[in-house]
Each structure stands twice: as structure tokens, then as C-alpha cells.
Write a protein that holds these residues in place. Structure first.
Motif, PDB file in Angstrom:
ATOM      1  N   GLY A 148      14.127  14.202 -10.675  1.00 38.60           N
ATOM      2  CA  GLY A 148      13.229  14.821 -10.208  1.00 38.60           C
ATOM      3  C   GLY A 148      12.022  13.601  -9.327  1.00 38.60           C
ATOM      4  N   ALA A 149      12.071  13.454 -11.097  1.00 40.40           N
ATOM      5  CA  ALA A 149      11.027  12.277 -10.931  1.00 40.40           C
ATOM      6  C   ALA A 149      10.523  11.646  -9.679  1.00 40.40           C
ATOM      7  N   VAL A 150       8.700  12.008  -9.401  1.00 38.58           N
ATOM      8  CA  VAL A 150       8.058  10.667  -7.519  1.00 38.58           C
ATOM      9  C   VAL A 150       7.012   9.824  -7.953  1.00 38.58           C
ATOM     10  N   SER A 151       6.970   8.640  -7.945  1.00 34.69           N
ATOM     11  CA  SER A 151       5.674   7.350  -8.261  1.00 34.69           C
ATOM     12  C   SER A 151       4.894   8.267  -7.597  1.00 34.69           C
ATOM     13  N   ALA A 152       3.876   7.969  -8.787  1.00 32.39           N
ATOM     14  CA  ALA A 152       2.601   8.162  -9.041  1.00 32.39           C
ATOM     15  C   ALA A 152       1.726   7.030  -8.699  1.00 32.39           C
ATOM     16  N   GLY A 153       0.714   7.136  -7.487  1.00 30.99           N
ATOM     17  CA  GLY A 153      -0.869   6.631  -6.917  1.00 30.99           C
ATOM     18  C   GLY A 153      -0.240   5.310  -7.047  1.00 30.99           C
ATOM     19  N   THR A 154       0.739   4.640  -6.749  1.00 37.06           N
ATOM     20  CA  THR A 154       1.947   3.356  -6.226  1.00 37.06           C
ATOM     21  C   THR A 154       3.117   2.804  -6.544  1.00 37.06           C
ATOM     22  N   MET A 155       3.916   2.778  -5.599  1.00 40.54           N
ATOM     23  CA  MET A 155       4.884   2.418  -5.296  1.00 40.54           C
ATOM     24  C   MET A 155       5.275   1.335  -4.861  1.00 40.54           C
ATOM     25  N   LYS A 156       6.258   0.378  -6.210  1.00 37.73           N
ATOM     26  CA  LYS A 156       6.502  -0.912  -5.483  1.00 37.73           C
ATOM     27  C   LYS A 156       8.128  -1.724  -5.206  1.00 37.73           C
ATOM     28  N   ILE A 157       7.504  -2.094  -3.865  1.00 30.74           N
ATOM     29  CA  ILE A 157       9.200  -2.292  -3.418  1.00 30.74           C
ATOM     30  C   ILE A 157       9.302  -3.704  -3.499  1.00 30.74           C
ATOM     31  N   GLU A 158      10.787  -4.196  -3.867  1.00 30.87           N
ATOM     32  CA  GLU A 158      10.838  -5.377  -3.330  1.00 30.87           C
ATOM     33  C   GLU A 158      11.589  -5.644  -2.371  1.00 30.87           C
ATOM     34  N   LEU A 159      11.460  -6.564  -1.235  1.00 31.31           N
ATOM     35  CA  LEU A 159      12.508  -6.501  -0.430  1.00 31.31           C
ATOM     36  C   LEU A 159      13.405  -8.524  -0.659  1.00 31.31           C
ATOM     37  N   SER A 160      14.833  -8.449  -0.664  1.00 32.54           N
ATOM     38  CA  SER A 160      15.573  -9.862  -0.550  1.00 32.54           C
ATOM     39  C   SER A 160      16.093  -9.917   0.225  1.00 32.54           C
ATOM     40  N   VAL A 161      15.392 -10.701   1.928  1.00 28.14           N
ATOM     41  CA  VAL A 161      15.663 -10.544   3.381  1.00 28.14           C
ATOM     42  C   VAL A 161      16.163 -12.170   3.298  1.00 28.14           C
ATOM     43  N   PHE A 199       2.222  -7.390   0.474  1.00 31.29           N
ATOM     44  CA  PHE A 199       1.449  -5.978   1.669  1.00 31.29           C
ATOM     45  C   PHE A 199       1.845  -4.986   0.916  1.00 31.29           C
ATOM     46  N   SER A 200       0.495  -4.411   1.420  1.00 34.91           N
ATOM     47  CA  SER A 200      -0.143  -3.492   0.979  1.00 34.91           C
ATOM     48  C   SER A 200      -0.302  -2.226   1.658  1.00 34.91           C
ATOM     49  N   ILE A 201      -0.154  -0.578   1.149  1.00 37.91           N
ATOM     50  CA  ILE A 201      -0.158   0.162   2.151  1.00 37.91           C
ATOM     51  C   ILE A 201      -0.459   1.058   1.980  1.00 37.91           C
ATOM     52  N   SER A 235      20.724 -20.122   3.976  1.00 34.79           N
ATOM     53  CA  SER A 235      20.274 -20.802   3.131  1.00 34.79           C
ATOM     54  C   SER A 235      18.782 -21.115   2.326  1.00 34.79           C
ATOM     55  N   ASP A 236      18.090 -19.551   3.092  1.00 33.91           N
ATOM     56  CA  ASP A 236      16.147 -19.861   2.850  1.00 33.91           C
ATOM     57  C   ASP A 236      16.153 -18.455   2.588  1.00 33.91           C
ATOM     58  N   PRO A 237      16.112 -17.715   2.161  1.00 35.11           N
ATOM     59  CA  PRO A 237      15.967 -16.457   1.999  1.00 35.11           C
ATOM     60  C   PRO A 237      14.354 -16.036   2.001  1.00 35.11           C
ATOM     61  N   GLN A 238      13.847 -15.393   1.735  1.00 37.43           N
ATOM     62  CA  GLN A 238      12.863 -14.681   1.725  1.00 37.43           C
ATOM     63  C   GLN A 238      12.276 -13.350   1.049  1.00 37.43           C
ATOM     64  N   VAL A 239      11.324 -13.264   0.181  1.00 39.95           N
ATOM     65  CA  VAL A 239      11.317 -12.112  -0.728  1.00 39.95           C
ATOM     66  C   VAL A 239       9.505 -11.293  -0.631  1.00 39.95           C
ATOM     67  N   LEU A 240      10.259 -10.269  -0.031  1.00 42.04           N
ATOM     68  CA  LEU A 240       8.894  -9.725   0.452  1.00 42.04           C
ATOM     69  C   LEU A 240       8.312  -8.197  -0.358  1.00 42.04           C
ATOM     70  N   THR A 241       7.270  -8.478  -0.892  1.00 41.75           N
ATOM     71  CA  THR A 241       6.552  -7.238  -2.185  1.00 41.75           C
ATOM     72  C   THR A 241       5.941  -6.510  -1.528  1.00 41.75           C
ATOM     73  N   VAL A 242       5.932  -4.975  -1.252  1.00 46.32           N
ATOM     74  CA  VAL A 242       5.829  -4.262  -0.505  1.00 46.32           C
ATOM     75  C   VAL A 242       4.743  -2.835  -2.205  1.00 46.32           C
ATOM     76  N   TYR A 243       3.836  -2.597  -2.058  1.00 49.90           N
ATOM     77  CA  TYR A 243       2.565  -2.309  -2.920  1.00 49.90           C
ATOM     78  C   TYR A 243       1.793  -0.634  -2.121  1.00 49.90           C
ATOM     79  N   ALA A 244       2.981   0.272  -1.979  1.00 49.81           N
ATOM     80  CA  ALA A 244       2.613   1.690  -1.568  1.00 49.81           C
ATOM     81  C   ALA A 244       1.344   3.231  -2.203  1.00 49.81           C
ATOM     82  N   HIS A 245       0.381   2.508  -1.752  1.00 51.17           N
ATOM     83  CA  HIS A 245      -0.571   3.710  -2.699  1.00 51.17           C
ATOM     84  C   HIS A 245      -1.049   4.808  -2.089  1.00 51.17           C
ATOM     85  N   ALA A 246      -0.963   6.134  -2.672  1.00 51.96           N
ATOM     86  CA  ALA A 246      -1.325   7.565  -2.655  1.00 51.96           C
ATOM     87  C   ALA A 246      -1.942   8.083  -3.186  1.00 51.96           C
ATOM     88  N   HIS A 247      -3.496   8.613  -2.933  1.00 51.30           N
ATOM     89  CA  HIS A 247      -3.738   9.121  -4.252  1.00 51.30           C
ATOM     90  C   HIS A 247      -4.325  10.982  -3.975  1.00 51.30           C
TER      91      HIS A 247
END
Length: 205
Positions: A42-55, A99-101, A134-146
Motif C-alpha cells: 500500500g505504498a505511495v510515491s513520495a515527493g516525485t513519481m517518474k513514469i516512462e511512456l513508450s509510444v 516533462f515535469s508536472i 518503426s519510429d517509437p518515442q519515449v516520453l518521461t514524466v516527473y510528477a512532483h507533490a510537496h
């Protein structure tokens, strides 16, 4: 699309909030096992959560990724739980398209973020992006909560010729959850004693 939540930018700066005492928490997992470890406890990301999207497209036709939107389901006060560090040692640099949120904001936005590959700084890039089979794109998202405990998900707009659509990005049908952890007790795992020990110097980012 492949969604990889619970990614770590740096093991030194990765924490999870847990409503458990140190003696009830198993050793930290590897990054590959982080989702299962966090879900089971039942853990919750603390401070920052990083997500990688491969499209990636499904044919040779070009798909244009038009934008990424943040949808907030709920906000509350940060969880009053202890923060547990995943490991000592440091990891790699930022992905090229990032991208930063700021989840503390009234209307969080996905803002382009500069990255780094080796010693080279990579400039921030914004939508649109083109992908195909043949040409994917990786997007990395950093979501911050304080200052909040936020439940949220993303929506990715796309178009291909006359067709348009929106893809919801979440944690297997549930919103992602990220909570601030300022002022919370912090614990590091001591591999010599196999125990969680208090850390009075660390700060959850």
C-alpha cells in the motif's frame, strides 16, 4: 503504448510513504520489482513519481502526438506516514524527452523539461512528436507533490490523417497517487544489519 510507472531516476532520491513501522517493512526491491512491492504494501510515491511512456504506431502511417494533459481526480493533505528510501547509490541521467508536472498547482500542466545524456545537456522539447511502427518515442514524466496527496492520470492526444483520439494513461485502471512527505520520518535500509534505520539528514524531493 507501454506505460512503466514506478521508475527510478536515482535510488538515492527515491522514497515511498508507508503506513507501517520499520519492523513491518521488507527490504527495498529492485526497480523492476518496485510496482509489486509498492502495491503489496500500500505504498505511495513520495515527493516525485517518474513514469516512462513508450509510444509506437501500429503501421507505417505517421501518428502525431499532439499533447499531454494532466487530470486531477482528488487532492488532500499529504499522508502522515513515514518515508522509506529504496537504496544507497546513484543512478543515471534524465531521458531526452521529459516533462515535469507540479501537482501542487491548481491546474497542473505537463511542462517540457531539459534532460541529459552522458555529459551532454539535451534541450527541452515540446509537442507535437511523430511516431510510427518503426519510429517509437519515449516520453518521461516527473510528477512532483510537496503540499498535497494527489490522485491523477494523464491523457495523450493523437492524430493520424483525418483520425483523432485520446489515450488515458493510468495505473492499470486506477489513478496514479503521489504525496508530499515534508517533515515525515525517513528510514534507510542498512544491509549490514538488515534493518531500517532513521535518517535525520535526508530530504524527500
Amino acid at each position: 503504448m507501454t506505460i512503466r510507472p514506478y521508475q527510478w531516476e536515482d535510488k538515492c532520491e527515491q522514497w515511498y510513504l508507508l503506513n507501517k513501522k520499520p519492523g513491518e517493512v521488507p527490504p527495498p526491491p529492485t526497480e523492476a520489482d518496485a510496482r509489486g512491492w509498492a502495491s503489496a504494501l500500500g505504498a505511495v510515491s513520495a515527493g516525485t513519481m517518474k513514469i516512462e511512456l513508450s509510444v509506437q504506431g501500429t503501421s507505417s502511417s505517421t501518428v502525431v502526438l499532439q499533447g499531454l494533459h494532466v487530470r486531477t481526480v482528488s487532492k488532500a493533505a499529504p499522508l502522515p506516514w513515514s518515508a522509506y528510501s529504496m537504496a544507497s547509490g546513484c543512478g543515471g541521467g534524465l531521458m531526452p524527452v521529459s516533462f515535469s508536472i507540479n501537482l501542487d498547482a491548481d491546474r497542473p500542466l505537463a511542462s517540457p523539461k531539459a534532460g541529459q545524456q552522458g555529459d551532454n545537456v539535451v534541450r527541452a522539447e515540446d509537442f507535437p512528436f511523430e511516431v510510427s511502427e518503426s519510429d517509437p518515442q519515449v516520453l518521461t514524466v516527473y510528477a512532483h507533490a510537496h503540499t498535497v496527496n494527489a490522485a491523477w492520470y494523464l491523457e495523450l492526444d493523437w492524430s493520424s490523417g483525418s483520425r483523432t483520439g485520446t489515450v488515458r494513461i493510468d495505473d492499470h485502471g486506477k489513478p496514479f497517487q503521489t504525496s508530499g512527505a515534508q517533515g515525515r520520518p525517513i528510514y534507510d535500509y542498512d544491509t549490514s544489519s538488515n534493518d531500517w534505520e532513521p535518517d535525520t539528514t535526508a530530504v524527500v524531493q
